[in-house]
Design a protein around this motif. Structure first.
Motif, short mmCIF file in Angstrom:
data_model
loop_
_atom_site.label_atom_id
_atom_site.label_comp_id
_atom_site.label_asym_id
_atom_site.label_seq_id
_atom_site.Cartn_x
_atom_site.Cartn_y
_atom_site.Cartn_z
N ARG A 83 0.77 -1.27 0.00
CA ARG A 83 0.02 -0.06 -0.06
C ARG A 83 0.83 1.28 0.11
O ARG A 83 0.38 2.09 -0.50
CB ARG A 83 -0.95 -0.06 1.08
CG ARG A 83 -2.19 -0.86 0.84
CD ARG A 83 -3.09 -0.76 2.18
NE ARG A 83 -2.68 -1.33 3.40
CZ ARG A 83 -2.86 -2.56 3.58
NH1 ARG A 83 -3.56 -3.41 3.01
NH2 ARG A 83 -2.30 -3.05 5.04
N GLU A 138 2.36 1.78 -3.24
CA GLU A 138 1.16 2.29 -4.23
C GLU A 138 0.93 3.63 -4.16
O GLU A 138 0.93 4.54 -5.39
CB GLU A 138 -0.18 1.34 -3.85
CG GLU A 138 -0.24 -0.04 -4.41
CD GLU A 138 -0.86 -0.09 -5.74
OE1 GLU A 138 -1.04 1.14 -6.41
OE2 GLU A 138 -1.03 -1.15 -6.22
N LYS A 172 0.21 6.28 -10.89
CA LYS A 172 -0.67 5.44 -11.89
C LYS A 172 -0.10 5.72 -13.53
O LYS A 172 -0.03 4.49 -14.02
CB LYS A 172 -2.05 5.56 -11.79
CG LYS A 172 -2.62 5.24 -10.48
CD LYS A 172 -2.91 3.67 -10.38
CE LYS A 172 -3.66 3.47 -9.07
NZ LYS A 172 -3.68 2.06 -8.87
N HIS A 211 -2.28 -2.66 -10.49
CA HIS A 211 -1.95 -2.78 -8.73
C HIS A 211 -0.66 -3.51 -8.57
O HIS A 211 -0.28 -4.34 -9.38
CB HIS A 211 -3.00 -3.69 -8.20
CG HIS A 211 -4.18 -2.79 -8.02
ND1 HIS A 211 -4.30 -1.46 -7.09
CD2 HIS A 211 -5.67 -2.76 -8.61
CE1 HIS A 211 -5.63 -1.06 -7.33
NE2 HIS A 211 -6.46 -1.61 -8.06
#
Length: 513
Positions: free
Chosen positions: A79, A82, A87, A130
């Motif tokens: 996480r 991320e 993105k 992801h």
């Protein structure tokens, strides 16, 4: 001058003047008879006791290597990565002079160019899906799905084409620790296009994978910076400094009979590497420490030292310490008394004296020099064949207690009397304790089975170190091997040194506040 009678071994000597004459001689004879009668009824024996030693039990130092795992969640790390990795990895907007190369046709006599090279404008973007963290052993893997959408606009000034492509980027991280306990990472990159981006135009395939590859490298290289940064949020150095400081302590192994403590002195902290265990990332360390055993009051904690830099290697993992098992001399005294009373009831006959009536009294046992026990026995003895041989007193003997390694059964040998005199009256007790059967009885009474105390102390030690909290850390240990050495005669009692070995782990488990 009055006459004085002085006891000298077996006789009386008189002190007086010549003027005393026959009167003195008669008086001396009367005194002699009176003393003999008195001594024959009950002469009291006093023999010197052997020296008492007050030495403390000594146990050798043990060296232990305690595992210290510091763990973190792979999901938490994923996480965090991320959040740090955008993105949209990058965009493309570039004019190319030759999207399609010139095409020539072989007519047999010459090559004729029928299609000139065509320019175009390349636009598009590369995005990711992801992140997926995994791995096993010392390999941490990060898989990044990449999707490219690329368009070749106005190819030759006329046509536009759009292409898509997908790739899986594999990053394999080798994690380590620097000299100041900061995490570091070395990332190897491997990726492949499952569907290379490209378009078909005028019978030709135009691929854009090479254009995307050049931009993937700096993105993946960024993991070498973000991984240690996220791992550093575990606050590793602060946790280790706290664990190291709290490691300088004493742990109670046994509450009583005897009270025993294990004092721990950390010496170094070794880096054992990172491992991936399912969804957990574990940093394994090993704390090498000295373990000392103390009997009695809690020893003072050793002075804590600052957290040292990580050691290049760790010692052989394992917890090693000693547990004392005690037989207090007060435990042995009534046993020796009981067997002597039992022996007296069977009847005792001494060579040259005949049957003897014996009453055994108080027994005293303590440590004396030479690794021996001193045994004092109060006794009354009277020969049945003559009323002149009756005496009472305390006679001292010594004996050597022993056992064989890994045996908890204690026996005694070399039982010897220390009292010696030329007095025939005293010799009644000397003869009594020189009798083989009496000395064998004393040796029998000194025999002691440590097994019940041995098991009790082991249970207590296992409980003490099985789950112990020190601040935010839990010490858990499992004793897997136990062996005992040879007996030690000390001022505190008979000590059986028991060596325990096993595995120990210190886990970071903060209390909820």
């Amino acid at each position: 001058m009055p006459i004085k009678a002085v006891w000298e071994g077996q006789g009386i000597r008189t002190i007086g003047t010549r003027a005393s004459g026959v009167r003195a001689s008669r008086a001396g004879t009367s005194v002699l008879i009176a003393v003999l009668l008195a001594s024959g009824c009950s002469h009291k024996v006093h023999s010197p006791a052997p020296p008492r030693i007050t030495s403390e039990p000594h146990f050798p130092l043990g060296t232990s290597s305690i595992v210290v795992p510091i763990s973190g969640s792979l999901d938490d790390l994923a996480r965090a990565l991320e959040r740090q990795t955008p993105k949209r990895l990058w965009g493309i907007d570039k004019q190319l002079d030759a999207c399609v190369a010139a095409k020539r046709v072989d007519l047999g006599i010459a090559h004729v160019r029928v299609l000139p090279k065509l320019g175009c404008r390349i636009v598009g973007e590369v995005t990711r899906g992801h992140l997926k963290l995994g791995g096993s052993g010392n390999r941490l893997t990060i898989d990044i799905p990449v999707h490219a959408t690329i368009a070749a606009q106005k190819v030759g000034g006329v046509v536009s084409k759009t292409a898509t492509g997908d790739a899986i980027v594999h990053a394999v991280a080798q994690l380590s620790i620097t000299g100041n306990w900061s995490p570091s990472a070395k990332v190897r990159i491997a990726y492949d296009w499952t569907t290379p981006p490209g378009i078909d135009f005028l019978g030709q395939r135009i691929e854009f994978a090479s254009k995307a590859d050049a931009r993937l490298k700096p993105v993946i290289a960024g993991l070498e910076r973000s991984l240690p940064r996220e791992l550093n949020k575990l606050d590793l150095r602060a946790k280790l400094a706290s664990a190291w400081r709290q490691g300088f302590t004493s742990i109670m192994l046994n509450r009583e009979r005897p009270p025993a403590w294990m004092r721990v002195t950390p010496k170094r902290l070794g880096f054992g590497g990172y491992t991936v265990d399912r969804r957990t990332l574990v940093l394994t360390l090993s704390a090498d420490a000295l373990t000392e055993t103390f009997v009695g009051a809690r020893p003072a904690d050793p002075a804590a030292t600052p957290l040292p830099p990580p050691a290049a290697s760790v010692g052989k993992q394992g917890l090693n310490f000693f547990i004392p098992v005690l037989a207090d001399y007060a435990q042995l005294e009534p046993v020796v008394h009981r067997v002597l009373v039992k022996r007296a009831k069977k009847g005792i006959t001494l060579a040259g004296i005949g049957p003897v009536d014996v009453a055994f009294g108080k027994v005293t046992i303590y440590a004396t020099s030479g690794g021996r026990l001193a045994i004092g026995v109060q006794a009354k003895a009277k020969a049945r064949n003559t009323s002149l041989l009756a005496t009472k007193g305390e006679v001292w003997l010594t004996a050597v207690p022993y056992n064989v390694p890994n045996s908890q059964l204690i026996r005694a040998r070399d039982v010897a009397i220390t009292t010696d005199t030329d007095s025939e009256t005293v010799n009644l007790l000397v003869s009594l304790f020189k009798d083989t059967s009496v000395r064998d009885t004393i040796a029998e009474g000194l025999a002691h089975d440590f097994a019940p105390d041995y098991q009790k102390v082991l249970r207590s030690a296992r409980k003490a170190i099985g789950a112990r909290r020190e601040g935010d850390f839990l010490l858990s240990a499992d004793v897997t091997r136990v062996e005992n050495g040879t007996l030690a005669v000390t001022g505190k009692g008979l000590f059986l040194p028991v060596r325990a070995a096993g595995q120990a782990t210190i886990t970071y488990a903060p209390l909820r506040r």
